[in-house]
Motif scaffolding. Sequence first.
Motif, PDB file in Angstrom:
ATOM      1  N   THR A   1      -4.234   5.374   9.402  1.00 58.22           N
ATOM      2  CA  THR A   1      -5.465   6.116   9.617  1.00 58.22           C
ATOM      3  C   THR A   1      -6.427   5.899   8.450  1.00 58.22           C
ATOM      4  OG1 THR A   1      -4.555   8.075   8.530  1.00 58.22           O
ATOM      5  CG2 THR A   1      -4.223   7.882  10.918  1.00 58.22           C
ATOM      6  N   GLY A   2      -7.664   6.344   8.643  1.00 54.27           N
ATOM      7  CA  GLY A   2      -8.659   6.207   7.596  1.00 54.27           C
ATOM      8  C   GLY A   2      -8.265   6.931   6.322  1.00 54.27           C
ATOM      9  N   THR A   3      -7.692   8.113   6.455  1.00 54.59           N
ATOM     10  CA  THR A   3      -7.281   8.884   5.274  1.00 54.59           C
ATOM     11  C   THR A   3      -6.166   8.182   4.516  1.00 54.59           C
ATOM     12  OG1 THR A   3      -7.893  10.945   6.377  1.00 54.59           O
ATOM     13  CG2 THR A   3      -6.436  11.115   4.477  1.00 54.59           C
ATOM     14  N   LEU A   4      -5.159   7.693   5.250  1.00 58.48           N
ATOM     15  CA  LEU A   4      -4.050   6.987   4.598  1.00 58.48           C
ATOM     16  C   LEU A   4      -4.546   5.700   3.950  1.00 58.48           C
ATOM     17  CD1 LEU A   4      -1.113   6.548   3.891  1.00 58.48           C
ATOM     18  CD2 LEU A   4      -0.713   5.689   6.208  1.00 58.48           C
ATOM     19  N   THR A   5      -5.411   4.972   4.637  1.00 59.62           N
ATOM     20  CA  THR A   5      -5.943   3.728   4.088  1.00 59.62           C
ATOM     21  C   THR A   5      -6.701   3.978   2.787  1.00 59.62           C
ATOM     22  OG1 THR A   5      -6.090   2.670   6.265  1.00 59.62           O
ATOM     23  CG2 THR A   5      -7.502   1.802   4.530  1.00 59.62           C
ATOM     24  N   ALA A   6      -7.500   5.045   2.753  1.00 55.05           N
ATOM     25  CA  ALA A   6      -8.252   5.362   1.538  1.00 55.05           C
ATOM     26  C   ALA A   6      -7.317   5.668   0.376  1.00 55.05           C
ATOM     27  CB  ALA A   6      -9.186   6.540   1.806  1.00 55.05           C
ATOM     28  N   SER A   7      -6.230   6.388   0.636  1.00 50.61           N
ATOM     29  CA  SER A   7      -5.273   6.707  -0.431  1.00 50.61           C
ATOM     30  C   SER A   7      -4.538   5.459  -0.897  1.00 50.61           C
ATOM     31  CB  SER A   7      -4.278   7.762   0.055  1.00 50.61           C
ATOM     32  OG  SER A   7      -4.909   9.022   0.169  1.00 50.61           O
ATOM     33  N   LEU A   8      -4.196   4.570   0.039  1.00 52.85           N
ATOM     34  CA  LEU A   8      -3.533   3.320  -0.347  1.00 52.85           C
ATOM     35  C   LEU A   8      -4.455   2.462  -1.209  1.00 52.85           C
ATOM     36  CD1 LEU A   8      -1.803   2.485   3.044  1.00 52.85           C
ATOM     37  CD2 LEU A   8      -0.622   2.904   0.882  1.00 52.85           C
ATOM     38  N   ARG A   9      -5.731   2.451  -0.884  1.00 56.06           N
ATOM     39  CA  ARG A   9      -6.675   1.687  -1.706  1.00 56.06           C
ATOM     40  C   ARG A   9      -6.764   2.276  -3.111  1.00 56.06           C
ATOM     41  NH1 ARG A   9     -11.845   0.139   2.212  1.00 56.06           N
ATOM     42  NH2 ARG A   9     -10.662  -1.136   3.694  1.00 56.06           N
ATOM     43  N   ARG A  10      -6.715   3.595  -3.211  1.00 51.62           N
ATOM     44  CA  ARG A  10      -6.748   4.222  -4.521  1.00 51.62           C
ATOM     45  C   ARG A  10      -5.484   3.869  -5.321  1.00 51.62           C
ATOM     46  NH1 ARG A  10      -9.073   5.113  -9.011  1.00 51.62           N
ATOM     47  NH2 ARG A  10      -8.546   7.078 -10.051  1.00 51.62           N
ATOM     48  N   LEU A  11      -4.333   3.863  -4.647  1.00 52.66           N
ATOM     49  CA  LEU A  11      -3.097   3.470  -5.332  1.00 52.66           C
ATOM     50  C   LEU A  11      -3.175   2.013  -5.782  1.00 52.66           C
ATOM     51  CD1 LEU A  11      -0.242   5.147  -3.243  1.00 52.66           C
ATOM     52  CD2 LEU A  11      -1.337   5.969  -5.342  1.00 52.66           C
ATOM     53  N   HIS A  12      -3.833   1.179  -4.990  1.00 52.73           N
ATOM     54  CA  HIS A  12      -4.021  -0.216  -5.395  1.00 52.73           C
ATOM     55  C   HIS A  12      -4.898  -0.300  -6.637  1.00 52.73           C
ATOM     56  CE1 HIS A  12      -4.778  -4.485  -5.267  1.00 52.73           C
ATOM     57  NE2 HIS A  12      -6.076  -4.277  -5.106  1.00 52.73           N
ATOM     58  N   GLU A  13      -5.981   0.466  -6.648  1.00 54.85           N
ATOM     59  CA  GLU A  13      -6.875   0.464  -7.810  1.00 54.85           C
ATOM     60  C   GLU A  13      -6.146   0.912  -9.081  1.00 54.85           C
ATOM     61  OE1 GLU A  13      -9.923   3.060  -6.521  1.00 54.85           O
ATOM     62  OE2 GLU A  13     -10.826   1.612  -5.119  1.00 54.85           O
ATOM     63  N   CYS A  14      -5.155   1.780  -8.909  1.00 52.67           N
ATOM     64  CA  CYS A  14      -4.401   2.286 -10.063  1.00 52.67           C
ATOM     65  C   CYS A  14      -3.169   1.441 -10.381  1.00 52.67           C
ATOM     66  CB  CYS A  14      -3.984   3.738  -9.806  1.00 52.67           C
ATOM     67  SG  CYS A  14      -5.381   4.890  -9.724  1.00 52.67           S
ATOM     68  N   GLY A  15      -2.961   0.367  -9.629  1.00 54.06           N
ATOM     69  CA  GLY A  15      -1.887  -0.558  -9.946  1.00 54.06           C
ATOM     70  C   GLY A  15      -0.546  -0.268  -9.307  1.00 54.06           C
ATOM     71  N   TYR A  16      -0.489   0.650  -8.339  1.00 54.52           N
ATOM     72  CA  TYR A  16       0.780   0.978  -7.699  1.00 54.52           C
ATOM     73  C   TYR A  16       1.002   0.234  -6.376  1.00 54.52           C
ATOM     74  CZ  TYR A  16       0.901   4.922 -10.957  1.00 54.52           C
ATOM     75  OH  TYR A  16       0.911   5.694 -12.097  1.00 54.52           O
ATOM     76  N   ALA A  17      -0.055  -0.050  -5.652  1.00 52.30           N
ATOM     77  CA  ALA A  17       0.047  -0.719  -4.350  1.00 52.30           C
ATOM     78  C   ALA A  17      -0.423  -2.162  -4.483  1.00 52.30           C
ATOM     79  CB  ALA A  17      -0.774   0.021  -3.304  1.00 52.30           C
ATOM     80  N   HIS A  18       0.257  -3.053  -3.764  1.00 53.54           N
ATOM     81  CA  HIS A  18      -0.039  -4.485  -3.891  1.00 53.54           C
ATOM     82  C   HIS A  18       0.005  -5.153  -2.511  1.00 53.54           C
ATOM     83  CE1 HIS A  18       0.421  -4.275  -8.261  1.00 53.54           C
ATOM     84  NE2 HIS A  18       1.475  -3.504  -8.030  1.00 53.54           N
ATOM     85  N   SER A  19      -0.659  -6.289  -2.436  1.00 51.42           N
ATOM     86  CA  SER A  19      -0.634  -7.088  -1.212  1.00 51.42           C
ATOM     87  C   SER A  19      -0.254  -8.519  -1.541  1.00 51.42           C
ATOM     88  CB  SER A  19      -2.006  -7.065  -0.519  1.00 51.42           C
ATOM     89  OG  SER A  19      -3.013  -7.625  -1.368  1.00 51.42           O
ATOM     90  N   VAL A  20       0.346  -9.176  -0.573  1.00 51.65           N
ATOM     91  CA  VAL A  20       0.600 -10.613  -0.640  1.00 51.65           C
ATOM     92  C   VAL A  20      -0.162 -11.255   0.502  1.00 51.65           C
ATOM     93  CG1 VAL A  20       2.332 -12.412  -0.234  1.00 51.65           C
ATOM     94  CG2 VAL A  20       2.819 -10.552  -1.832  1.00 51.65           C
ATOM     95  N   GLU A  21      -0.843 -12.336   0.205  1.00 52.40           N
ATOM     96  CA  GLU A  21      -1.628 -13.038   1.213  1.00 52.40           C
ATOM     97  C   GLU A  21      -1.106 -14.458   1.400  1.00 52.40           C
ATOM     98  OE1 GLU A  21      -3.736  -9.983  -1.030  1.00 52.40           O
ATOM     99  OE2 GLU A  21      -3.198 -12.015  -1.724  1.00 52.40           O
TER     100      GLU A  21
END
Length: 259
Positions: A141-161
């Motif tokens: 959802t939009g709310t979960l996505t926004a929180s995941l982006r914040r965790l990414h900005e803080c260095g906790y969430a990552h992606s592989v492309e």
Amino acid sequence: MLTTTSNRMASVWDRLDLASAPVDGPLAFGDDLSPQTLLGAYRRGLYPFPAETVEHELLNELGYEADVAAGRVHLVDTGRSPFSVAWCSPDPRPLIRTDRWRPARSLRRFLRGSTWTTTLDACFPRVVDLCGRGRSERWLTGTLTASLRRLHECGYAHSVEVWDGGELIGGTFGVRIGRVFSADSQFTLRSGAGKAAVTDLCRRVADAGGTAVDVQRDSEHVRLLGAEPVPRADFLRLLGSSGTLALPTGALPARRLAV
């Protein structure tokens, strides 16, 4: 910087007795999807599954109100939509253990002559967006996505492309907790690219000294990727082990995964 979670939610997660919790289905419900609460849940072995619609939320309430009343499932938040997010921690937990994992032979053969490349954190928001498209259950959802982006900005969430030239063809993302990486989802725009993304993630975690990649929900697909069911108690012990992951960065050739 990001605090782990609010004092109220920290105490709620700490009170959950996972030893006697249901082996399947939600352990708790609550509508707080703030980055702090999300990170606190991951650290305690839980992940969220938000309701896509009001109807889905109502089904949660009707389906689990007896379990909540009996104390088998906890209601951790009594806000306006307490049944809008299910918090899960299945037992056993499917993990890809880095100490005995190797990519499937068919995938190694496929990647041996590949010209694809892989990256870390090149376009996290885009990967999350593509992981949510075309799903029958829109849990991102939009709310979960926004929180995941914040965790990414803080260095906790990552992606592989995974890239074919300049074209993004596959990817995966998740959250790192200590020496464990909890992979949330993957997408594939080219045959084999999603598997290559998860395989690349596993290799990066292994190279960083990580112990496991958690794939959250068991399925035939994750078994083919190398996941094995592990008792929840063992998974929680892995989460509690000391250390952190400094994942290798930079663009790397996908053919290295064929070794």
